[in-house]
Design a protein around this motif. Structure first.
Motif, PDB file in Angstrom:
ATOM      1  N   SER A  67      52.142  60.314  11.232  1.00  0.00           N
ATOM      2  CA  SER A  67      52.798  60.271   9.927  1.00  0.00           C
ATOM      3  C   SER A  67      53.102  58.829   9.538  1.00  0.00           C
ATOM      4  O   SER A  67      53.601  58.056  10.351  1.00  0.00           O
ATOM      5  N   PRO A  68      52.846  58.455   8.282  1.00  0.00           N
ATOM      6  CA  PRO A  68      53.184  57.096   7.846  1.00  0.00           C
ATOM      7  C   PRO A  68      54.692  56.889   7.706  1.00  0.00           C
ATOM      8  O   PRO A  68      55.149  55.763   7.578  1.00  0.00           O
ATOM      9  N   THR A 151      58.765  50.530   6.416  1.00  0.00           N
ATOM     10  CA  THR A 151      57.768  50.605   7.477  1.00  0.00           C
ATOM     11  C   THR A 151      58.409  51.267   8.687  1.00  0.00           C
ATOM     12  O   THR A 151      59.628  51.292   8.820  1.00  0.00           O
TER      13      THR A 151
END
Length: 168
Positions: A67-68, A151
């Protein structure tokens, strides 16, 4: 124990739960480990093991790395503090992307047992109670112009302490 001490303990415990969620979302192994007692157990259903093993799972498993993003939204926490032990329930809403077009959403509660060890509250045992889990269609859109993007590592903007807007 005074009322002020109890309130301070409950605030520290609530922050501990938030620190774990942030560390998981950022895949920050050291920060995850720092929240757990040396002798600990985390029962996430799919994963069962120590706090150190949980950190390794979050940071190195195909399941989470596919998953990002991982995203926790925490709700209310209720704590019963009994000396150097605390029993808590914290509501959560969790999201991750499972495929390019699927969003996994789950919500439930963390049932936590914490101990004060060397003056710090640490998580000793966590049981995740799932009240809902589902997959929803989704589409990815680029971030709006000018927004910072999150991020899943230490490059996330949360790790950079800004005091004044940067100029080019």
């Amino acid at each position: 124990m005074s009322t002020a001490d109890t309130v301070a303990d409950k605030m520290e415990l609530t922050e501990l739960v938030a620190r774990i969620a942030r560390a998981v979302d950022r895949t920050d192994r050291d920060a995850i480990v720092a929240c757990y007692a040396e002798k600990s157990f985390d029962d996430h259903g799919r994963f069962r093991g120590s706090g150190v093993e949980f950190a390794e799972y979050i940071c190195n498993s195909d399941f989470t790395n596919a998953s990002p993003f991982l995203y926790h939204l925490l709700g209310q926490s209720i704590w019963d503090v009994e000396g150097d032990e605390a029993f808590g329930e914290t509501y959560f809403d969790f999201y991750m992307q499972s495929e390019e077009s699927s969003l996994v959403r789950s919500f439930g509660r963390y049932l936590d047992y914490c101990q004060r060890i060397d003056g710090r509250w640490l998580l000793t045992y966590r049981r995740v109670v799932m009240d809902y889990r589902g997959t929803h269609p989704s589409t990815n859109a680029p971030a709006s112009a000018g927004h910072f993007e999150g991020t899943r590592d230490r490059n996330d903007p949360v790790y950079k302490r800004l005091r004044w807007p940067e100029h080019p």
